[in-house]
Design a protein around this motif. Structure first.
Motif, PDB file in Angstrom:
ATOM      1  N   THR A  31       0.847  -1.195   0.000  1.00 45.49           N
ATOM      2  CA  THR A  31       0.000   0.000   0.000  1.00 45.49           C
ATOM      3  C   THR A  31       0.881   1.243   0.000  1.00 45.49           C
ATOM      4  OG1 THR A  31      -1.723  -1.171   1.238  1.00 45.49           O
ATOM      5  CG2 THR A  31      -1.831   1.238   1.205  1.00 45.49           C
ATOM      6  N   GLU A  91       0.889   5.391   0.227  1.00 50.00           N
ATOM      7  CA  GLU A  91       0.070   6.508   0.687  1.00 50.00           C
ATOM      8  C   GLU A  91       0.896   7.787   0.676  1.00 50.00           C
ATOM      9  OE1 GLU A  91      -2.481   7.970   4.633  1.00 50.00           O
ATOM     10  OE2 GLU A  91      -1.384   6.072   4.650  1.00 50.00           O
ATOM     11  N   PHE A 132       4.220  -1.154 -10.181  1.00 52.90           N
ATOM     12  CA  PHE A 132       3.367   0.030 -10.117  1.00 52.90           C
ATOM     13  C   PHE A 132       4.079   1.149 -10.855  1.00 52.90           C
ATOM     14  CE2 PHE A 132       1.630   3.900  -8.251  1.00 52.90           C
ATOM     15  CZ  PHE A 132       0.274   3.614  -8.172  1.00 52.90           C
ATOM     16  N   PRO A 133       3.397   1.813 -11.798  1.00 58.31           N
ATOM     17  CA  PRO A 133       1.968   1.728 -12.133  1.00 58.31           C
ATOM     18  C   PRO A 133       1.621   0.407 -12.828  1.00 58.31           C
ATOM     19  CG  PRO A 133       3.122   3.109 -13.696  1.00 58.31           C
ATOM     20  CD  PRO A 133       4.112   2.796 -12.641  1.00 58.31           C
ATOM     21  N   ASN A 170       0.662   6.957 -12.298  1.00 60.29           N
ATOM     22  CA  ASN A 170       1.349   6.622 -11.048  1.00 60.29           C
ATOM     23  C   ASN A 170       1.456   7.832 -10.135  1.00 60.29           C
ATOM     24  OD1 ASN A 170       3.214   8.010 -12.645  1.00 60.29           O
ATOM     25  ND2 ASN A 170       4.965   6.964 -11.710  1.00 60.29           N
ATOM     26  N   LEU A 212       0.242  10.142  -7.238  1.00 66.03           N
ATOM     27  CA  LEU A 212      -0.584  10.139  -6.032  1.00 66.03           C
ATOM     28  C   LEU A 212      -0.730  11.573  -5.553  1.00 66.03           C
ATOM     29  CD1 LEU A 212       0.808   7.102  -3.967  1.00 66.03           C
ATOM     30  CD2 LEU A 212      -1.197   7.167  -5.451  1.00 66.03           C
ATOM     31  N   ALA A 236      -3.774  10.807  -1.048  1.00 67.23           N
ATOM     32  CA  ALA A 236      -4.268   9.678  -1.847  1.00 67.23           C
ATOM     33  C   ALA A 236      -3.451   8.426  -1.549  1.00 67.23           C
ATOM     34  CB  ALA A 236      -4.195  10.015  -3.328  1.00 67.23           C
ATOM     35  N   SER A 237      -4.040   7.273  -1.829  1.00 68.58           N
ATOM     36  CA  SER A 237      -3.348   6.003  -1.626  1.00 68.58           C
ATOM     37  C   SER A 237      -3.725   5.030  -2.731  1.00 68.58           C
ATOM     38  CB  SER A 237      -3.678   5.397  -0.254  1.00 68.58           C
ATOM     39  OG  SER A 237      -5.053   5.080  -0.170  1.00 68.58           O
ATOM     40  N   ASP A 238      -2.901   4.025  -2.913  1.00 68.77           N
ATOM     41  CA  ASP A 238      -3.163   2.972  -3.890  1.00 68.77           C
ATOM     42  C   ASP A 238      -2.438   1.728  -3.407  1.00 68.77           C
ATOM     43  OD1 ASP A 238      -4.021   1.611  -6.147  1.00 68.77           O
ATOM     44  OD2 ASP A 238      -3.537   3.275  -7.507  1.00 68.77           O
ATOM     45  N   SER A 239      -2.746   0.594  -4.000  1.00 60.69           N
ATOM     46  CA  SER A 239      -2.119  -0.650  -3.558  1.00 60.69           C
ATOM     47  C   SER A 239      -2.018  -1.631  -4.721  1.00 60.69           C
ATOM     48  CB  SER A 239      -2.907  -1.284  -2.405  1.00 60.69           C
ATOM     49  OG  SER A 239      -4.215  -1.615  -2.824  1.00 60.69           O
TER      50      SER A 239
END
Length: 730
Positions: free
Chosen positions: A597, A599, A623-624, A631, A633, A637-640
């Motif tokens: 994750t 963030e 990632f991306p 890619n 953020l 914002a967050s992504d995983s």
């Protein structure tokens, strides 16, 4: 624990001018430094050189940070004024520290020398603390050989210092409320791989039980006592006891740094690598002390991550340091202020500063010249660049920089201060060749000669390769064994020793070699040109992977790393979920999964790239997700993404997370193009392999870090990089 800040320009105790002397004023700093280089009772091949240098340099680091000289005890052979590191002297100093420890004491234990193992004696009260059935032992100067005990009650290595003896002393210290930082630069076993002398500049701090005369039958009897499925780590060496008294024993706080797992050797080598005046040091001690001599204030966990990242930058994949303790998130030695890396200018025959390669100050680094130690960069008189780095000093020359024209030497007054503003990085791959065990006539002679004699730019495409002389340390050692050419990491010797206890491990060792290292075999129709092309492609991939880790080590203390919070959760194939602990190196198996994750906790947008580096120089963009995917953020914002482990590659593998602060109206910074496939073990035939048409484009990924003159430049302060490591096992 509360710390009082000390202004970094003040001089405290033996602290050098312009250092970050921010030791906690309310703590009483004490140290025991043990370095065992000579072993009169052991074979000549087992003698060391580095431990005496390790403790000498560590003493200097402690003095630089303000630790009083009278509070530092040194036990080392070959160090003027030091007592010998015998068993009696070492245990006596440990007892002295434990007997006099107080709640406000901060105790540093640094032990460098040989380590080994011996079987747990039947009926030993410490057997429950040794799940593998073996005691880890530290070898003092007066260590002897194995002696059988009367009555068939096993045996013991004469004068060895047992792990539980060190552990008991540490427990006594922490029980008083003292803080203990233990640093152990020795090998505790050599059960999988051992050096075979592939380099005269690298030797292992390991003594096998066989070298000490431990009977093979005693070793074999010890193994079945280990509980099924137990994996022993170096944390058992001196970690506080796990009994009912452990809470009291831990109340003072602790951090333990181990150079290797119990199944690994640890190297010493001549460092800094490539420097003409390099001297022998333990790799672990050397890297750790470089961090202490310069860099931002950090926690023990951050320091552990720095060490692991630097190992990656040196292509060191066969040794995995371990870090444990109850206070890994506290500030190293109480230093909670940022370090200012700056030095006073001197002018004997040429303009110099009082730091060099030992402090990681390399050719190409840029320093701002300031009128006083507390001046800001806006007051810079001018700038200089390091033109030659000695071990402890560096020659500097004026340069144009940051809009300020180049000054003359006389304009840069002696007595002013040079503050580091741009670190240099080296993007070359040193390669050694060992064909001693090659089947004769050696089929690799011609292709390697072809590569070595190639004109610049025609040998290994897209890589700056430096071919080193036989016996010198190298990032990669091309080692022929029979009819195969192996790409060996720097501390793995010219043959595998898969015959150590227990014999059942030999098959696993052979499989580990096959799945974690790259080898090349030449078919009967292979031409020297095709073979050279295949070897060159392998070195190209190794160079790119090593350079990526070198960038990571340079960015270890970047402010951007604090803006992107990266958390990793591990789910085993059995469904058990655990959190990845920074600074640790978990063992993962086929089918395990990692949920990563990302963030953005800062106020500005960040472009993030996550790259998976496997043990065979493969780089996979995680990632991306896919070509063209965003890619970036935004703030908050967050992504995983999820990563599944497979055992088609084994050994030390890493996830590198690169974060770049986004600029307004700028393109996204996406490093996905650095991806490259894992190298297979290949058999070269008549047809050879096509050249990689995308290699030159991908190499542009490092163009940001090199100037036209070929001199490395620094990475932007807007860029950060974090590295997470694990071992893939079967």
């Amino acid at each position: 624990m509360k710390y009082r800040r000390v202004k970094p320009w003040l001089v405290a105790g033996g602290c050098l001018l312009m250092s970050a002397c921010s030791l906690a004023a309310n703590l009483n700093y004490r140290a025991l430094l043990v370095g065992v280089s000579g072993y009169p009772g052991l074979d000549a091949k087992l003698q060391l050189e580095g431990p005496r240098n390790d403790v000498t340099r560590m003493r200097g680091v402690l003095l630089q940070r303000g630790v009083p000289a009278q509070n530092i005890a040194v036990l080392a052979d070959g160090v003027p004024g030091a007592e010998l590191p015998t068993r009696a002297n070492i245990l006596g100093q440990l007892d002295r520290l434990a007997s006099t420890a107080k709640p406000n004491d901060y105790i540093v234990l640094h032990m460098a020398g040989h380590g080994s193992q011996q079987p747990v004696s039947p009926g030993s009260p410490f057997a429950r603390d040794e799940p593998d059935g073996l005691f880890e032992i530290f070898l003092p100067r007066d260590v002897g050989a194995w002696q059988n005990l009367p009555g068939g009650k096993g045996g013991a290595v004469q004068n060895a210092i047992f792990d539980h003896e060190i552990r008991a002393a540490v427990d006594r210290m922490t029980a008083t409320g003292a803080f203990v930082w233990g640093i152990f630069d020795s090998c505790h076993s050599a059960t999988l791989v051992r050096s075979a002398g592939g380099s005269e500049e690298v030797r292992m701090r390991q003594v096998s039980p066989q070298d000490l005369g431990v009977p093979a039958t005693a070793m074999d009897r010890a193994t079945p006592r280990a509980p099924a499925g137990t994996v022993a780590t170096a944390a058992t060496a001196v970690a506080p006891s796990s009994g009912a008294g452990s809470v009291a024993a831990n109340r003072g706080g602790s951090a333990f740094f181990y150079a290797a797992q119990t199944s690994e050797p640890t190297p010493e080598m001549r460092l800094p690598a490539g420097h003409p005046k390099r001297t022998s040091h333990g790799l672990f001690s050397f890297v750790m002390m470089q961090a202490l001599e310069g860099g931002a204030g950090m926690s023990y966990r951050q320091l552990s991550q720095y060490v692991l990242t630097r190992y990656g930058g040196m292509n060191e994949t066969r040794v995995t340091p371990l870090f444990s303790g109850t206070a890994l998130d506290s500030a190293v030695m109480g230093q909670d202020a940022a370090t200012v890396r700056q030095w006073k200018l001197t002018d004997a025959k040429e303009l110099t500063v009082g730091a060099g390669a030992l402090a990681d100050l390399e050719e190409g680094a840029v320093l701002a010249i300031l009128p006083t130690p507390i001046s800001g960069l806006s007051e810079a008189i001018g700038y200089v660049q390091v033109s030659r780095a000695e071990l402890a000093t560096a020659r500097i020359e004026p340069v144009d920089y940051a809009g300020i024209p180049k000054k003359t030497d006389t304009e840069l007054k002696v007595g002013t201060v040079g503050r580091l503003v741009q670190q240099a990085m080296k993007f070359s791959l040193s390669v050694g060749v060992d064909l001693q065990q090659c089947t004769r006539p050696c089929a690799f002679d011609a292709p390697l000669t072809r590569l070595r004699n190639a004109k610049p730019g025609e040998g290994v495409a897209g890589a700056q390769v430096q071919w080193v002389a036989p016996g010198q340390a190298a990032d990669v050692r091309l080692t022929a064994i029979g009819d195969r050419l192996w790409l060996m990491p720097p501390t793995l010797g010219g043959q595998q020793a898969c015959t150590l206890r227990p014999m059942a491990l030999k098959a696993a060792c052979d499989d580990q070699m096959e799945r974690s290292l790259v080898s090349i075999t030449l078919g009967s129709l292979a031409s020297p040109g095709n073979a050279a092309q295949t070897i060159g492609r392998a070195l190209h991939a190794a160079s790119r992977a090593a350079n990526l880790m070198r960038i990571a080590s340079a960015l270890a203390s970047s402010p951007t790393n604090g803006q992107v919070k990266t958390s990793v959760a591990i789910t085993s194939k059995g469904g058990r979920r655990t959190a990845y602990v920074a600074g640790q190196v978990p063992r993962l198996e086929d089918g395990d999964k990692l949920l990563v994750t990302l963030e953005n906790t800062g106020r500005v947008s960040v472009d993030v790239t996550a790259l998976y580096l496997d043990s065979r120089y493969g780089i996979t963009a995680m990632f991306p997700r896919g070509l063209g995917a965003s890619n970036r953020l935004e703030s908050a914002a967050s992504d995983s993404f999820e990563l599944e482990i497979h055992d088609d590659t084994l050994g030390l593998e890493r996830l590198a997370v690169i974060a770049v602060e986004a600029e307004k109206q700028s393109e996204r910074a996406d490093f996905s193009y650095l991806a490259q496939p894992s190298l297979p073990s290949e058999t070269v035939t008549r047809g050879g392999n096509e050249a990689d048409g995308n290699a030159l484009f991908r190499d542009a990924g490092f163009a940001e870090y090199a100037t036209r003159g070929g001199r490395p430049a620094a990475v932007s302060a807007r860029t950060g990089m974090q590295v997470f490591s694990w071992q893939v096992v079967r």
